[in-house]
Write a protein that holds these residues in place. Structure first.
Motif, PDB file in Angstrom:
ATOM      1  N   PHE A  81      93.763  13.316 -36.617  1.00 47.47           N
ATOM      2  CA  PHE A  81      93.461  13.880 -37.927  1.00 47.47           C
ATOM      3  C   PHE A  81      93.410  12.734 -38.921  1.00 47.47           C
ATOM      4  O   PHE A  81      94.207  11.804 -38.838  1.00 47.47           O
ATOM      5  CB  PHE A  81      94.522  14.904 -38.331  1.00 47.47           C
ATOM      6  CG  PHE A  81      94.530  16.119 -37.470  1.00 47.47           C
ATOM      7  CD1 PHE A  81      93.787  17.241 -37.799  1.00 47.47           C
ATOM      8  CD2 PHE A  81      95.285  16.163 -36.304  1.00 47.47           C
ATOM      9  CE1 PHE A  81      93.780  18.371 -36.993  1.00 47.47           C
ATOM     10  CE2 PHE A  81      95.290  17.283 -35.497  1.00 47.47           C
ATOM     11  CZ  PHE A  81      94.540  18.391 -35.835  1.00 47.47           C
ATOM     12  N   GLU A  82      92.446  12.794 -39.852  1.00 50.19           N
ATOM     13  CA  GLU A  82      92.290  11.699 -40.795  1.00 50.19           C
ATOM     14  C   GLU A  82      92.366  12.210 -42.225  1.00 50.19           C
ATOM     15  O   GLU A  82      92.011  13.357 -42.514  1.00 50.19           O
ATOM     16  CB  GLU A  82      90.979  10.954 -40.557  1.00 50.19           C
ATOM     17  CG  GLU A  82      89.744  11.822 -40.511  1.00 50.19           C
ATOM     18  CD  GLU A  82      88.504  11.056 -40.033  1.00 50.19           C
ATOM     19  OE1 GLU A  82      88.659  10.058 -39.303  1.00 50.19           O
ATOM     20  OE2 GLU A  82      87.392  11.467 -40.401  1.00 50.19           O
ATOM     21  N   LEU A  83      92.836  11.342 -43.114  1.00 53.45           N
ATOM     22  CA  LEU A  83      93.012  11.675 -44.513  1.00 53.45           C
ATOM     23  C   LEU A  83      91.881  11.082 -45.346  1.00 53.45           C
ATOM     24  O   LEU A  83      91.443   9.953 -45.107  1.00 53.45           O
ATOM     25  CB  LEU A  83      94.352  11.131 -45.020  1.00 53.45           C
ATOM     26  CG  LEU A  83      95.600  11.686 -44.335  1.00 53.45           C
ATOM     27  CD1 LEU A  83      96.848  10.998 -44.886  1.00 53.45           C
ATOM     28  CD2 LEU A  83      95.696  13.189 -44.505  1.00 53.45           C
TER      29      LEU A  83
ATOM     30  N   SER B  97      88.926  22.645 -36.746  1.00 53.31           N
ATOM     31  CA  SER B  97      89.065  22.900 -38.175  1.00 53.31           C
ATOM     32  C   SER B  97      89.085  24.394 -38.482  1.00 53.31           C
ATOM     33  O   SER B  97      89.908  24.872 -39.276  1.00 53.31           O
ATOM     34  CB  SER B  97      87.919  22.224 -38.921  1.00 53.31           C
ATOM     35  OG  SER B  97      88.044  22.421 -40.314  1.00 53.31           O
TER      36      SER B  97
ATOM     37  N   LEU C 293      96.538  19.444 -46.899  1.00 49.83           N
ATOM     38  CA  LEU C 293      97.311  19.618 -45.673  1.00 49.83           C
ATOM     39  C   LEU C 293      97.935  20.997 -45.602  1.00 49.83           C
ATOM     40  O   LEU C 293      98.127  21.677 -46.610  1.00 49.83           O
ATOM     41  CB  LEU C 293      98.383  18.533 -45.584  1.00 49.83           C
ATOM     42  CG  LEU C 293      97.836  17.113 -45.466  1.00 49.83           C
ATOM     43  CD1 LEU C 293      98.972  16.101 -45.517  1.00 49.83           C
ATOM     44  CD2 LEU C 293      97.050  16.954 -44.185  1.00 49.83           C
TER      45      LEU C 293
ATOM     46  N   ARG D  25      92.654  15.162 -48.717  1.00 57.64           N
ATOM     47  CA  ARG D  25      92.143  16.176 -47.807  1.00 57.64           C
ATOM     48  C   ARG D  25      92.339  15.673 -46.378  1.00 57.64           C
ATOM     49  O   ARG D  25      92.612  14.499 -46.157  1.00 57.64           O
ATOM     50  CB  ARG D  25      90.644  16.419 -48.068  1.00 57.64           C
ATOM     51  CG  ARG D  25      90.343  16.831 -49.514  1.00 57.64           C
ATOM     52  CD  ARG D  25      90.862  18.226 -49.804  1.00 57.64           C
ATOM     53  NE  ARG D  25      90.551  18.630 -51.158  1.00 57.64           N
ATOM     54  CZ  ARG D  25      91.405  18.590 -52.170  1.00 57.64           C
ATOM     55  NH1 ARG D  25      92.622  18.105 -51.981  1.00 57.64           N
ATOM     56  NH2 ARG D  25      91.068  19.015 -53.363  1.00 57.64           N
ATOM     57  N   TRP D  26      92.138  16.561 -45.430  1.00 62.75           N
ATOM     58  CA  TRP D  26      92.243  16.176 -44.024  1.00 62.75           C
ATOM     59  C   TRP D  26      91.024  16.701 -43.286  1.00 62.75           C
ATOM     60  O   TRP D  26      90.336  17.618 -43.735  1.00 62.75           O
ATOM     61  CB  TRP D  26      93.505  16.762 -43.383  1.00 62.75           C
ATOM     62  CG  TRP D  26      93.433  18.274 -43.292  1.00 62.75           C
ATOM     63  CD1 TRP D  26      93.801  19.172 -44.247  1.00 62.75           C
ATOM     64  CD2 TRP D  26      92.901  19.053 -42.211  1.00 62.75           C
ATOM     65  NE1 TRP D  26      93.537  20.457 -43.828  1.00 62.75           N
ATOM     66  CE2 TRP D  26      92.986  20.416 -42.583  1.00 62.75           C
ATOM     67  CE3 TRP D  26      92.359  18.712 -40.965  1.00 62.75           C
ATOM     68  CZ2 TRP D  26      92.564  21.439 -41.745  1.00 62.75           C
ATOM     69  CZ3 TRP D  26      91.928  19.745 -40.139  1.00 62.75           C
ATOM     70  CH2 TRP D  26      92.040  21.090 -40.529  1.00 62.75           C
ATOM     71  N   ARG D  27      90.769  16.125 -42.136  1.00 61.91           N
ATOM     72  CA  ARG D  27      89.789  16.696 -41.230  1.00 61.91           C
ATOM     73  C   ARG D  27      90.101  16.198 -39.819  1.00 61.91           C
ATOM     74  O   ARG D  27      90.672  15.116 -39.650  1.00 61.91           O
ATOM     75  CB  ARG D  27      88.366  16.325 -41.633  1.00 61.91           C
ATOM     76  CG  ARG D  27      87.984  14.880 -41.464  1.00 61.91           C
ATOM     77  CD  ARG D  27      86.575  14.629 -41.975  1.00 61.91           C
ATOM     78  NE  ARG D  27      86.088  13.302 -41.633  1.00 61.91           N
ATOM     79  CZ  ARG D  27      84.978  12.767 -42.133  1.00 61.91           C
ATOM     80  NH1 ARG D  27      84.252  13.447 -42.994  1.00 61.91           N
ATOM     81  NH2 ARG D  27      84.588  11.563 -41.773  1.00 61.91           N
TER      82      ARG D  27
ATOM     83  N   SER E  49      94.653   7.674 -40.310  1.00 57.07           N
ATOM     84  CA  SER E  49      94.586   8.778 -39.356  1.00 57.07           C
ATOM     85  C   SER E  49      95.928   8.903 -38.646  1.00 57.07           C
ATOM     86  O   SER E  49      96.743   7.975 -38.651  1.00 57.07           O
ATOM     87  CB  SER E  49      93.461   8.566 -38.346  1.00 57.07           C
ATOM     88  OG  SER E  49      93.754   7.486 -37.489  1.00 57.07           O
TER      89      SER E  49
END
Length: 245
Positions: A70-72, A158, A43, A131-133, A105
């Motif tokens: 955003f999801e982890l 991103s 993050l 992580r995130w995306r 998310s």
């Protein structure tokens, strides 16, 4: 919270810069960069994350009916479990809890107070564990498919957040090309929800196979190839017995 951009260097003969309709590999090896969404960085400071929101607004034409969350993900590339996870925006003056959905998310809000306070997004875990995306989804797309315009917008969001992590040698080219997502020597790897047997891009009667990555954990999406419009779908064929995630 700075980390190095996850990149893999490969020869164009074995890993083409972009998956296209049976395009022949060049006879002279050319260095390419594969930007992986499978291992995204930890993050970020709130100000950097907000750049993703700004890019989302700027590029909404790519996916006008989509939503952004955003999801982890765990460090080993599995969907995070929200049980026990707590996410907040915190600074010297600001402390805001961000609710996590059942799929780990979240929606990133705009907050001038958090921006002015130079706040960070903080998890109650060691920062390297997750992580995130970005997740861009247009309603009505089948569960076994992704819309190409959604993937293009995910890349834009991103890249806006991560622009400091672009290696110096690529920064000038990225600016000239209109961003990292448009660099001709960069290919884009997307995680599949389950291990893939194949991935095929489809638009009307036209279709073409896509290059799989990491033994079917992901695939290369033809983001720059304008012959595929934003409504084209990447269709998944999952491997037999493939577990989710």
């Amino acid at each position: 919270m700075k980390r190095t951009l996850s990149m893999a260097i490969a020869l164009a003969a074995s890993l083409p810069a972009v998956a296209q309709d049976a395009a022949p590999a060049p006879t002279v090896p050319v260095e390419t960069v594969a930007v992986s969404t499978i291992r995204d960085p930890a993050l970020r400071p709130y100000r950097r994350m907000v750049r993703g929101l700004d890019m989302w607004e700027e590029k909404r034409a790519l996916a006008p009916n989509a939503s952004l969350r955003f999801e982890l993900w765990t460090q080993d590339g599995k969907p995070a479990q929200p049980d026990g996870l707590q996410l907040r925006i915190a600074g010297d003056k600001v402390d805001m809890t961000l609710p996590l959905d059942a799929d780990a998310s979240f929606v990133l809000p705009r907050s001038q107070e958090a921006h002015d306070d130079d706040a960070d997004l903080i998890l109650n875990r060691k920062k390297d564990q997750f992580r995130w995306r970005p997740r861009v989804r247009t309603p009505g797309v089948p569960d076994n498919a992704r819309r190409l315009g959604d993937l293009r917008l995910e890349c834009e969001v991103s890249s806006a957040v991560r622009k400091e992590e672009i290696p110096f040698l690529y920064r000038a080219g990225a600016v000239a090309a209109g961003g990292l997502c448009h660099l001709p020597m960069v290919s884009y790897v997307y995680r599949a929800p389950k291990r893939l047997l194949s991935a095929t891009i489809v638009s009307g009667e036209r279709k073409a196979p896509l290059h799989l990555h990491d033994n079917g954990a992901g695939y290369m999406a033809p983001l720059r190839d304008k012959s595929w419009d934003n409504e084209a779908l990447v269709m998944y064929e999952f491997a037999a017995g493939a577990p989710g995630g």
